[in-house]
Design a protein around this motif. Sequence first.
Motif, mmCIF file in Angstrom:
data_model
loop_
_atom_site.group_PDB
_atom_site.id
_atom_site.type_symbol
_atom_site.label_atom_id
_atom_site.label_comp_id
_atom_site.label_asym_id
_atom_site.label_seq_id
_atom_site.Cartn_x
_atom_site.Cartn_y
_atom_site.Cartn_z
ATOM 1 N N SER A 6 -1.581 -6.311 6.119
ATOM 2 C CA SER A 6 -0.696 -7.118 5.270
ATOM 3 C C SER A 6 0.398 -7.798 6.087
ATOM 4 O O SER A 6 0.809 -8.918 5.764
ATOM 5 N N ALA A 7 0.865 -7.145 7.145
ATOM 6 C CA ALA A 7 1.922 -7.698 8.003
ATOM 7 C C ALA A 7 1.370 -8.694 9.029
ATOM 8 O O ALA A 7 2.135 -9.323 9.748
ATOM 9 N N GLY A 8 0.042 -8.806 9.117
ATOM 10 C CA GLY A 8 -0.558 -9.708 10.102
ATOM 11 C C GLY A 8 -0.535 -9.146 11.515
ATOM 12 O O GLY A 8 -0.724 -9.888 12.473
ATOM 13 N N ALA A 9 -0.318 -7.842 11.652
ATOM 14 C CA ALA A 9 -0.222 -7.220 12.969
ATOM 15 C C ALA A 9 -1.543 -6.598 13.428
ATOM 16 O O ALA A 9 -1.788 -6.471 14.622
ATOM 17 N N TRP A 10 -2.402 -6.203 12.492
ATOM 18 C CA TRP A 10 -3.621 -5.475 12.827
ATOM 19 C C TRP A 10 -4.633 -6.408 13.476
ATOM 20 O O TRP A 10 -4.907 -7.494 12.977
ATOM 21 N N ASP B 91 -3.242 8.729 5.069
ATOM 22 C CA ASP B 91 -2.078 8.121 5.712
ATOM 23 C C ASP B 91 -2.507 6.994 6.662
ATOM 24 O O ASP B 91 -1.860 5.948 6.729
ATOM 25 N N LEU B 92 -3.614 7.199 7.382
ATOM 26 C CA LEU B 92 -4.118 6.157 8.282
ATOM 27 C C LEU B 92 -4.607 4.936 7.506
ATOM 28 O O LEU B 92 -4.349 3.797 7.906
ATOM 29 N N ASP B 93 -5.299 5.168 6.404
ATOM 30 C CA ASP B 93 -5.757 4.050 5.579
ATOM 31 C C ASP B 93 -4.573 3.227 5.089
ATOM 32 O O ASP B 93 -4.601 1.996 5.128
ATOM 33 N N ALA B 94 -3.520 3.908 4.626
ATOM 34 C CA ALA B 94 -2.329 3.207 4.135
ATOM 35 C C ALA B 94 -1.653 2.430 5.260
ATOM 36 O O ALA B 94 -1.236 1.278 5.071
ATOM 37 N N LEU B 95 -1.556 3.029 6.445
ATOM 38 C CA LEU B 95 -0.928 2.349 7.572
ATOM 39 C C LEU B 95 -1.757 1.145 8.010
ATOM 40 O O LEU B 95 -1.211 0.067 8.275
ATOM 41 N N ASN B 96 -3.068 1.298 8.082
ATOM 42 C CA ASN B 96 -3.920 0.166 8.461
ATOM 43 C C ASN B 96 -3.744 -0.983 7.473
ATOM 44 O O ASN B 96 -3.674 -2.149 7.878
#
Length: 119
Positions: free
Chosen positions: A37-41, A27-32
Amino acid sequence: MTQYLLSVYQPDGPAPEPDVLAKIGDDLDALNQEMVSAGAWVFSGGLCAPATATVLRAQGGDVLLTDGPYTEGKEHLGGFTIVEAPDLDAALEWGRKLTRATTLPIEVRPFVHHGGAGD
């Protein structure tokens, strides 16, 4: 855009069972990946156990070193993610997703911008 610290607090004690940890990891890998992809990380990382910590404390003209965590408690900072978001509501949405992925409490705090080199 403002940077926000999403702090992951985990309870002291033994780690969850391997199958539970595997799901959390997936779940963490998917969220990261969603954040990237959203440019937020910006950055994220997990921390070693609190017993590995060393606390430095100024006292007079010296700096004292103490083994172990800064405070004793029932939970500790286990990891964090830094995101860029247009506002607190957007950062809180990333925090909601992170708490669902980790199943742990998440604290969301904006960084204070002090300026400096490169500004």
